[in-house]
Design a protein around this motif. Sequence first.
Motif, PDB file in Angstrom:
ATOM      1  N   ASP A   1       0.689  -1.349  -0.037  1.00  0.00           N
ATOM      2  CA  ASP A   1       0.013  -0.137  -0.066  1.00  0.00           C
ATOM      3  C   ASP A   1       0.869   1.240   0.100  1.00  0.00           C
TER       4      ASP A   1
ATOM      5  N   THR B   1       2.231   5.097  -0.667  1.00  0.00           N
ATOM      6  CA  THR B   1       1.417   6.289  -0.915  1.00  0.00           C
ATOM      7  C   THR B   1       2.741   7.291  -0.918  1.00  0.00           C
TER       8      THR B   1
ATOM      9  N   HIS C   1      -4.511   1.110   3.277  1.00  0.00           N
ATOM     10  CA  HIS C   1      -4.759   1.931   2.410  1.00  0.00           C
ATOM     11  C   HIS C   1      -4.575   3.455   2.702  1.00  0.00           C
TER      12      HIS C   1
ATOM     13  N   PHE D   1      -5.732   6.877   6.812  1.00  0.00           N
ATOM     14  CA  PHE D   1      -5.776   5.306   6.714  1.00  0.00           C
ATOM     15  C   PHE D   1      -7.130   4.711   7.199  1.00  0.00           C
TER      16      PHE D   1
ATOM     17  N   SER E   1      -9.518   3.560  -1.362  1.00  0.00           N
ATOM     18  CA  SER E   1      -8.913   4.368  -0.533  1.00  0.00           C
ATOM     19  C   SER E   1      -9.604   5.641   0.024  1.00  0.00           C
TER      20      SER E   1
END
Length: 645
Positions: free
Chosen positions: A180, A182, A229, A241, A293
């Motif tokens: 995950d 980001t 997420h 998250f 997400s």
Amino acid sequence: MRPITTQTLFSLQFSGDPQFSPDGQSIVYVKTTINQEENKYQSQICKYDRKTGRDIPFTQGLAQDKLPKFSQDGSYLAFVSTRSGTPQLFVMLTDGGEPKQLTFFKKGVKSYSWMPNNQLVVAARKDDANEKSDVRVVNTLRYRGNGYGFYGDEPIHLWLVQVDGSGPQQITDGNFDETDPTVSPDGKKIAFVSWREENQVEVTPSLYTVDLDTGLIDLTYQGKGSVSHPVYSPNGKWIAFFGHEHGEDSGYNTELWVVSTGSGEARSLSRSLDRPVGNQVGTDARYETAEVSPIWDMDSQKIYFTATHEGDVYVYSVTLDEKIQKETPGDTQVVTSFSYHSGVIAYAKETPASPAELYLQQNKEIQQITYHNTPLFKSLTVSVPERTKFQARDGLEINGWLLKPPGFSSDQRYPLVLEIHGGPHSSYGNTFLHEFQVLANSGYIVLYTNPRGSHGYGEAFVRGSIGDWGGKDYEDLIDAVDAVARLPYVDRNNLFVTGGSYGGYMTNWMVAHTHIFKAAVTQRSICNLHSMIGTSDIGFWFNVKELDGADIWEDEEFILSRSPIRYANRVQTPVKIIHSEEDFRCPMEQAEQWFTALKRLGVETELVRFPNENHDLSRNGQPEHRVERLDHIVGWFNQYLGNKE
Ligand SMILES: CSCC[C@H](NC(C)=O)C(=O)N[C@@H](C)C(=O)N[C@@H](CO)C(=O)O
């Protein structure tokens, strides 16, 4: 008009995962159809132009193309495709042209994110250093997963990939999985989910950040339950998250959290909603391809997310001071995935009358933008469910639905099928359920409910089944059947029951504790909670949590007292047992124990074994197997359908 049949499955179309272009003028999404001749699913990326209303195929979709994401400058579209045999990352110009394959990992890629300068970060399992024998040496409890198979020795790491195809450059290393990813708005940091403790029994992932200049990894949020997420806020001050702080327990609401990238302070923003984030409503008429997400608005003050409420799934927003607003109006809707851009929400929405189609919502004005199932459904007799409620013995309100045969007449009496959902922490709801429509079109009334343990009615309700499988959850169901069987149009001499996984457990439990059913079909079921602890991919923690801490050594008697196998000698109801041979969740040994017991005891029973299928046969198994499974269910009930009253 013609009935919905088992074969209708081949004609259903599943749309989802809408993604706005950075300028908000285009929306790409994934449309999955079934290639009946080749007995497979095909997912293609389509592009909707908001100015012209044109909806065009953007990729061929001969395999499965999914997870489309625009680059931040809008010039590229990346997606994951199985066209090379494994799920790899591809990129193409948004003006069209040939996709370029960017990754070649042996086990494919798990997830990815764009970076600011048209680079990408990918989470992928490292290729095994050298070809090993086919003998597996296992030294960790989490060595396999249903639907995935055996994880192998190499962990999932993060890699930097360039759009020109150069790379991948490994960013993280070590004997831990990272997933995950980001990317911070300035492109200097990547936050990701990982579990880096050696303890393999109770594993709670945490949020980490890697500095791309130094390679240093910091702990950003110490997980105490689930963490998934993560998404940076546009101003880089926060990471949103999904998570909770209840260990691995699946009997709690997963909430929307934020953690400050400065102070590390973390808090839940959605607790006052007392609903689980995401879509907890199950159906067999969905081909899930999206990773849903949290989505920030551009001023980093509001976050958009979905949550499940009483059989519906809505889009909500929440501010950093925890003001929550329901964004999608009305009810009777299951939003499976969505995107947000400057006050406009694009979402994939299921209803009881249709698999997901895409909608655009602006200022509460809603426009449907895809109609892929409309031509088919115009010719089908679709039954519309009626909501109903029951009072449990202890006063708890139990929600349910009745799906009646097309052309229903209250002057007639109809056989009834009780459908029991699995989980137990999932939910039935206001979505289209192909299996139920097939049964209704075959002349059965279908009763489906959300007994305690189901999601969407508050955390106390979800936890109502903990430590009491076969107790009040059973009473909720049997009381619902009893209430409905009293209706003048229900033939109480022709009652049937089926369910999968935990729903299969409950089907087994029911036929061992009542003889009201003419026949039963138990699917991907559980009959022995004791052996499952050692044989299921999650049994060593899921069973212990679900039985409120009971474990195989200290609590053998209690565990077996809640296992249907102990009461097999009470069963009189004919039982068809449907199970997949590669089910790692509820392994085939559960079906074999149950079949052997019933056969030895002289109960009419059949074991239907599906090769090359796993726990998700009814949701994404081979299309032909899914139709054959449905034919087995309807055929078994029809076989025992006695003379109608
Ligand atoms: C890995 S999450 C916790 C276990 C998981 N629970 C849910 C809510 O899915 C699970 O797999 N439970 C099975 C025993 C089960 O009943 N699964 C259901 C829902 O997926 C099914 O219909 O297969």
